[in-house]
Design a protein around this motif. Structure first.
Motif: not given
Length: 457
Positions: A417, A415, A442
């Motif tokens: 982020y 991801y 994550f």
């Protein structure tokens, strides 16, 4: 994106508001040293002796039957069936690895003969790949380069070979100047010229043994280039030679994702180790630290692998002050032309009002504070961005928090982020701080966000 992930992220707010080379041995007796290839002080002699072991790598796009990328490679083993094994850079053949249905490989020898080849192993982390030519019983033997198994001493002369800018096969002479300090994995500093097209070519010592693989050059410098140490190439070769032909991957994206996940685990793990109980060990080169920005305590990335830059500006007639600080971790990996991943950065912008009216200052703050606008620009590599907002109390100030996240479509488990914290409790001073994380799991992104938000002043 599962909304449950955001539930986990918001719980964060609630919590905050309540194979190494062996050491060199003593010199061997003179009799044993005589078995090594005789040293040569002439680059011309080395080139004439070893240039038949170097090839040009051409990645061809099937739709146009024309080259899409170029690089170099060198032979490291010949098989009895007439095939050769070669080392090159991953970035040279990345388009083939990601889109094998659209590209194919062709190798060109110094005598202009071309041969077909296939991709058999990749190492995205160290930017390496292994190729194998199709078997050809008409080839009596492929001459191969030997890999050096002893470390270099700083100041040794080395020679880089390749096919730069399609002007022909060339050799570049330079000096080994140790390992680069600002790289997360070992890279050798080569004070010689590398040009486009030489990527993946060999760097050899005066005995013709490979010591490194050409990988990059510093565009802002003069004769400052980088090589991948040969130990990483040897590890990849050993792995490739143990795989049976029938077990060769049919696609590479899952392998790329696996390696990218390993990379981000390594990076994040260093941060967690460095910040555990507020202690650091000698081998930890990463972490979060604090410093002052115009009197305010802000977070920075700590260690020899980070680079920080500061800026400042006084507004017209000293009506306001603007100070900036940005820190980047030198950890990005090239995946393809549209994707670099595995990076971390922290940015701060501090605005102070001297003589502006409140409305003017607040408008100035909107125009100059850090934002997520660029992060929200979604491309083919990512899922649509999702963002959530909340408010968090630091030790001294109140912040509006915005968390944005998007997944990498082709590489499961990774991801981008970002966390943006903007001070909202003063009309005379505004601090905007942003943590950018690219290509993390994550779970690791959550933990790093927690560390970042917990240190807000």
């Amino acid at each position: 994106m599962n909304f449950g992930l955001w539930h986990i992220a918001l719980l964060l707010f609630v919590f905050l508001t309540c194979n190494v080379d062996a050491q060199p041995k003593m010199p061997a007796p003179v009799a044993a040293a005589s078995s090594l290839p005789p040293p040569s002080a002439s680059a011309r002699e080395l080139f004439s002796r070893y240039n038949d072991r170097v090839m040009q790598v051409r990645v061809l796009r099937d739709s146009a039957n024309e080259q899409s990328s170029l690089g170099s490679a060198f032979v490291v083993r010949a098989d009895a069936n007439g095939s050769a094994w070669l080392i090159t850079n991953y970035h040279v053949i990345s388009s083939l690895a990601i889109h094998p249905d659209k590209f194919r490989l062709e190798l060109r020898l110094p005598n202009d003969r071309t041969v077909k080849a296939k991709l058999v192993a990749i190492d995205v982390i160290h930017d390496l790949a292994v190729l194998q030519t199709v078997p050809d019983i008409s080839v009596s033997a492929w001459p191969a380069l030997a890999l050096r198994d002893k470390p270099l001493s700083q100041g040794e002369k080395i020679f880089s070979m390749g096919n730069p800018l399609e002007v022909g096969f060339l050799i570049s002479e330079g000096i080994y100047n140790g390992l680069a300090e600002s790289r997360i994995y070992d890279q050798m500093i080569f004070s010689g010229a590398l040009n486009s097209g030489m990527s993946g070519g060999p760097a050899i010592d005066e005995s013709g043994r490979v010591v490194g693989v050409n990988v990059s050059t510093l565009r802002r410098g003069v004769l400052i280039s980088f090589l991948v140490p040969v130990k990483y190439a040897q590890t990849l070769l050993d792995r490739a030679w143990q795989v049976a032909p029938a077990a060769m991957p049919k696609e590479w994206r899952s392998e790329i994702a696996k390696q990218l996940l390993a990379h981000q685990d390594f990076v994040a793990g260093k941060f967690f180790e460095a910040n555990k109980n507020g202690t650091k060990t000698a081998d930890v080169k990463l972490g979060l630290a604090s410093q002052t920005l115009s009197g305010r305590t802000v977070q920075t990335l700590d260690g020899t692998l980070t680079r920080c830059w500061a800026g400042g500006r006084d507004g017209e007639k000293l009506r306001y002050q603007r100070d900036t600080l940005s820190c980047n971790l030198q950890s990005g990996l090239y995946v393809d032309r549209d994707l670099f991943t595995g990076m971390l950065a922290i940015e701060h912008t501090l605005l102070r009002n001297d003589k502006l009216a409140t409305a003017q200052f607040l408008e100035l703050n909107k125009q100059t504070q850090l934002s997520m606008n660029f992060f929200r620009r979604d491309g083919a590599e990512h899922t649509p961005t999702q963002c959530r907002n909340d408010y968090v109390s630091g030790t001294k100030q109140l912040y509006r928090i915005e968390i944005c996240i998007k997944a990498l479509k082709k590489y499961a488990g990774l991801y981008d982020y970002n966390v943006l914290a903007t001070q909202v409790d003063s009309v005379g001073e505004r601090l905007s701080s942003k943590l950018t994380m690219s290509g993390l799991s994550f779970e690791n992104a959550q933990q790093l966000s927690k560390l970042f938000l917990a240190r807000l002043q």
